[in-house]
Design an enzyme around this catalytic site. Sequence first.
Site, short mmCIF file in Angstrom:
data_model
loop_
_atom_site.label_atom_id
_atom_site.label_comp_id
_atom_site.label_asym_id
_atom_site.label_seq_id
_atom_site.Cartn_x
_atom_site.Cartn_y
_atom_site.Cartn_z
N THR A 1 51.83 -42.49 -7.49
CA THR A 1 50.50 -42.30 -8.06
C THR A 1 50.58 -41.74 -9.47
O THR A 1 49.95 -42.24 -10.41
CB THR A 1 49.65 -41.37 -7.17
OG1 THR A 1 49.60 -41.92 -5.85
CG2 THR A 1 48.24 -41.25 -7.71
N LYS B 1 50.49 -18.65 -11.49
CA LYS B 1 50.09 -17.31 -11.91
C LYS B 1 48.74 -16.91 -11.34
O LYS B 1 48.23 -15.83 -11.61
CB LYS B 1 50.02 -17.25 -13.44
CG LYS B 1 51.31 -17.65 -14.15
CD LYS B 1 51.08 -17.69 -15.66
CE LYS B 1 52.32 -18.21 -16.38
NZ LYS B 1 52.08 -18.34 -17.85
#
Length: 310
Positions: free
Chosen positions: A52, A80
């Site tokens: 994809t 993060k």
Amino acid sequence: MKHLMSPLDFSVEELEKLFDLAEHIAKNPIRYAHTCDGKVLATCFYEPSTRTRLSFESAMIHLGGKVLGFSDAANSSASKGESVSDTIRIISCYADICAMRHPKEGAPMVAAEKSRIPVINAGDGGHQHPTQTLTDLLTIRSLKGHLDHLTIGLCGDLKFGRTVHSLINALVRYEGIRFVFISPEELRVPDYITDMLKDKNIPYQEVIRLENVMPSLDLLYMTRVQKERFFNEEDYVRLKDFYILDTAKMELAGPDMLVLHPLPRVNEISVEVDDDPRAVYFKQAQYGVYVRMALILTLLGLEDSMENEK
């Protein structure tokens, strides 16, 4: 601004226009080599993908555009703790269009709500995979010549397979469609799918043995048992080789039956089947590039200018 979250975001008429454009691209690729000059596609893939992601990137490059993005959440600020909403706000500053894959259902929709650029759902959990469905429909239309009056067998992981769910929802809009669901009990198609088929009076049957239905099929859509969707290793090991399509089973099928597969393949289709002209899953991957090229042009509003040049 239009996004693509589900195959149903496009009407049947809009799909026909998209497929006409994709087929024109396939026949005249040079004419589209610079249609996206100066445009940038962002590929935001929060889980691994080969076909994809590379298909999107290939599509944009063949249109003359450029690509940026990340191929794993660990390589992005998601590691993060950055939210999808914040990520797409930032991506909107850098790119003209975004293709997003995410393990959580609905994440691309959240992105679309905050985005200033078109967002394409490139797969969200076990929910939807609309561009694979567009690829499947284009493959069927191009090779069969039509999308109606077909008996379609779907085999393997019908419970978690987002490609299966998307394809069923897209095909029910065409006349004369009949489904045959082939799976072990543990991987049966979800109730919400069968309930929808009952409401629409669309015939279907559920079987366990593939051999019993091969002669009646116009199309066989094979899927792998997806290890990443299982909660424990034991169930995966027990079911992963439940179906293996080989030449013996292919002999039971009609001469015009086509075998499709969204890929990647593991063990569910023997490599000996690859040489059978009815096995079209590698052609299917090529159609995926053409349909994504057409989709990018459409969402960027560039298809009309190309129509005038035809």
